[in-house]
Design an enzyme around this catalytic site. Structure first.
Site, short mmCIF file in Angstrom:
data_model
loop_
_atom_site.label_atom_id
_atom_site.label_comp_id
_atom_site.label_asym_id
_atom_site.label_seq_id
_atom_site.Cartn_x
_atom_site.Cartn_y
_atom_site.Cartn_z
CE LYS A 108 -3.83 -2.33 2.07
NZ LYS A 108 -3.18 -3.79 2.51
NE ARG A 109 6.26 0.79 1.58
CZ ARG A 109 5.97 0.05 2.31
NH1 ARG A 109 4.59 0.21 2.92
NH2 ARG A 109 7.01 -0.43 3.12
#
Ligand code: OMP
Length: 323
Positions: A108-109
């Site tokens: 979830k960057r």
């Protein structure tokens, strides 16, 4: 040219299974025969925890690799142990790939574009070295937070193009409070998740592969089937990663709207429900502690059946598949 969506769909088709196991190891739920020997060998250290995680994951991967097309290690469970944990993440990614599985790094960057580039290089592409460049964490796909807007997404899209990788952009997340922001309506009467869907669709438009899907996917929670229906219509060429089945309460009927009419277009994740199946009914006490991974295999087979039965019931079982 084959893109990552083609590869993922090919594996899904080969195994007749649109599901993925999340490798989210929690040290206190790893069977004692694994933790104990690592504690004895390395003391109560990050190294012991990391090695226990690697052992645990390898046994699960061995047990499920013939049934499932992919795994999704969630990096939070690894990073918390510092460098040793990141080593465990990387060893897990490499081992799963060796076993022929597609790896979705759940990271979830994102950040502003110039910083997101470093995330994209580290997780999907190649990192700049003192001389030249080389792959680092090297997952096949990763999850990305698109709510910073498109400049943060572009480095990931570029990495997908250049290195044949894929991403899943958070769209309608499975958590109870996802509606606080994502369901809000704008002045034009659209919800935030609908606007995100339009962006995802637009970003993937020029990248569709042989099977008509783009490698720019969307995360759509199994816990929101009504919203999934809307999103499926907005993004016909987008693969959905569907978490929330199992431990979060999503069932097989709930994930059906995430699939297109031909039964493709989605991959359903379960983490705790599969990797810790040995602790839960109906698998509890049916397997020796040393055979906990066989409970995971059975749970993965049961999950597949559950989803395929629901697809069949709704006339969405892919052609040639058996349910
Ligand atoms: P279980 O609830 O144990 O099956 O785990 C769900 C996994 O999916 C976790 O790794 C979550 O971080 C992840 N996830 C969600 O649960 N909800 C989302 O909306 C998005 C994700 C994800 O991106 O994978």
């Amino acid at each position: 040219m084959q893109n990552m969506a083609d590869k993922l769909l090919e594996e899904i088709n080969k195994k007749q299974n649109p599901s993925v196991v999340g490798l989210d190891p929690r040290i206190n739920q790893i069977p004692e025969f694994i933790t104990k020997r690592n504690l004895e060998a390395y003391g109560n250290s990050f190294k012991a925890a990391a090695n226990a995680i690697i052992e645990f994951n390898k046994l699960i991967i061995n047990a499920i690799s013939e049934t499932l097309p992919a795994v999704k290690p969630q990096i939070a469970f690894y990073e918390q142990y510092g460098p040793e944990g990141v080593r465990a993440f990387k060893e897990t990614v490499d081992y799963a790939k060796e076993k022929g599985l597609i790896v979705i790094g759940d990271a979830k960057r994102n950040d502003i574009g110039s910083t997101a580039e470093a995330y994209a290089d580290g997780h999907l592409g190649e990192v700049k070295m003192i001389e030249g460049s080389m792959p680092s964490l090297n997952a096949d796909l990763i999850t990305v937070n698109g709510y910073l807007g498109s400049d943060g997404l572009m480095p990931f899209i570029e990495a997908c193009k250049k290195h044949g990788k894929g991403i899943f952009i958070l769209n309608k997340t499975s958590n109870p409070s996802s509606g606080e922001l994502q369901d809000k309506k704008t002045e034009e009467g659209k919800t935030v998740y609908e606007i995100m869907a339009e962006l995802i669709d637009k970003l993937g438009k020029d990248l569709t592969g042989q099977k008509g899907y783009s490698p720019i996917g969307a995360v759509v929670g199994a816990t929101y089937p009504e919203q999934a229906k809307i999103l499926r219509n907005l993004m016909p060429k987008t693969i959905f990663l569907v978490p929330g089945y199992g431990a979060q309460g999503g069932g097989a009927e709930d994930v059906v709207p995430c699939f297109n009419e031909d039964g493709y277009g989605a991959i359903v994740n379960s983490s705790r429900g599969i990797i810790f199946a040995y602790e839960k009914e109906p698998y509890k006490d049916k397997f020796k502690p040393e055979e906990f991974h066989l409970a995971s295999r059975q749970a993965a087979i049961d999950m597949k059946k559950d989803i395929l039965d629901a697809l069949k019931k709704n006339g969405k079982l892919p052609e040639g598949w058996n349910a």
